[in-house]
Design a protein around this motif. Structure first.
Motif, PDB file in Angstrom:
ATOM      1  N   UNK A  97      -9.569 -19.674 -19.238  1.00  0.00           N
ATOM      2  CA  UNK A  97      -9.528 -20.991 -19.871  1.00  0.00           C
ATOM      3  C   UNK A  97      -8.250 -21.709 -19.313  1.00  0.00           C
ATOM      4  N   UNK A  98      -7.140 -20.987 -19.232  1.00  0.00           N
ATOM      5  CA  UNK A  98      -5.847 -21.226 -18.739  1.00  0.00           C
ATOM      6  C   UNK A  98      -6.052 -21.809 -17.439  1.00  0.00           C
ATOM      7  N   UNK A  99      -6.619 -20.915 -16.553  1.00  0.00           N
ATOM      8  CA  UNK A  99      -6.894 -21.411 -15.226  1.00  0.00           C
ATOM      9  C   UNK A  99      -7.740 -22.906 -15.005  1.00  0.00           C
ATOM     10  N   UNK A 100      -8.938 -22.894 -16.042  1.00  0.00           N
ATOM     11  CA  UNK A 100      -9.503 -24.225 -16.087  1.00  0.00           C
ATOM     12  C   UNK A 100      -8.644 -25.311 -16.478  1.00  0.00           C
ATOM     13  N   UNK A 101      -7.848 -24.974 -17.497  1.00  0.00           N
ATOM     14  CA  UNK A 101      -7.067 -26.232 -18.007  1.00  0.00           C
ATOM     15  C   UNK A 101      -5.977 -26.532 -16.871  1.00  0.00           C
ATOM     16  N   UNK A 111      -1.612 -30.418 -19.083  1.00  0.00           N
ATOM     17  CA  UNK A 111      -0.146 -30.366 -19.618  1.00  0.00           C
ATOM     18  C   UNK A 111      -0.161 -29.756 -21.152  1.00  0.00           C
ATOM     19  N   UNK A 112      -1.098 -30.043 -21.956  1.00  0.00           N
ATOM     20  CA  UNK A 112      -0.947 -29.504 -23.497  1.00  0.00           C
ATOM     21  C   UNK A 112      -1.666 -28.243 -23.402  1.00  0.00           C
ATOM     22  N   UNK A 113      -2.850 -28.293 -22.894  1.00  0.00           N
ATOM     23  CA  UNK A 113      -3.817 -27.016 -23.224  1.00  0.00           C
ATOM     24  C   UNK A 113      -3.501 -25.746 -22.230  1.00  0.00           C
ATOM     25  N   UNK A 114      -2.903 -25.957 -21.060  1.00  0.00           N
ATOM     26  CA  UNK A 114      -2.822 -24.789 -20.294  1.00  0.00           C
ATOM     27  C   UNK A 114      -1.496 -23.859 -20.979  1.00  0.00           C
ATOM     28  N   UNK A 115      -0.450 -24.467 -21.540  1.00  0.00           N
ATOM     29  CA  UNK A 115       0.423 -23.565 -22.080  1.00  0.00           C
ATOM     30  C   UNK A 115       0.020 -22.937 -23.415  1.00  0.00           C
ATOM     31  N   UNK A 116      -0.920 -23.740 -24.177  1.00  0.00           N
ATOM     32  CA  UNK A 116      -1.647 -23.039 -25.571  1.00  0.00           C
ATOM     33  C   UNK A 116      -2.400 -22.114 -25.320  1.00  0.00           C
ATOM     34  N   UNK A 117      -3.292 -22.157 -24.256  1.00  0.00           N
ATOM     35  CA  UNK A 117      -4.279 -21.010 -24.080  1.00  0.00           C
ATOM     36  C   UNK A 117      -3.515 -19.781 -23.380  1.00  0.00           C
TER      37      UNK A 117
END
Length: 139
Positions: A97-101, A111-117
């Motif tokens: 999911x991080x890669x997808x974000x 910008x927001x969900x990459x670090x959160x995941x």
């Protein structure tokens, strides 16, 4: 920082973030947040959004249950091996999911969900590697 403290921080962080994700997806379902803001901006219509968001809410609730069981907050008799396997699966899903974000067409998602995941991936890793479930009581 002790192992117990790290596990407790990972548990609380995951419970908070996953709860906020459920709320966020409910806001998308209700139209308060536009569905163009999720799924990399690739959803074509409301029908597709309803399907994707419903599945997303169910998955997030299952993950909340897994973390809660691991913490001993949800009293369900499940093998430690099953909980640990589920946490490893969560780790893998959050990495994907991080890669997808990171590859999203939507700047907010990127910008927001990459670090959160990524934080959820690290939390899952910490819990999967911790000695036994029910070690990080939520009380």
């Amino acid at each position: 920082m002790s192992n117990a403290t790290t596990t407790r921080i990972a548990t609380f962080g995951m419970l908070i973030i996953l709860s906020l994700f459920v709320l966020f997806h409910l806001l998308i379902l209700t139209g308060i947040v536009p569905f163009e803001a999720v799924w990399g901006g690739r959803l074509k219509d409301r029908s597709q959004m309803l399907s994707f968001e419903s599945v997303s809410i169910i998955i997030n609730l299952v993950m909340l249950a897994i973390v809660s069981i691991n913490a001993g907050a949800l009293k369900v008799s499940i093998s430690n091996k099953v909980i640990k396997a589920a946490l490893w699966v969560m780790f893998a899903l959050f990495i994907l999911n991080t890669a997808g974000n990171a590859l999203s067409n939507n700047k907010l998602e990127k910008l927001l969900f990459t670090p959160v995941t990524m934080a959820l991936a690290l939390g899952s890793l910490v819990l999967a590697r911790s000695k036994a479930h029910k070690a990080a009581t939520v009380a």
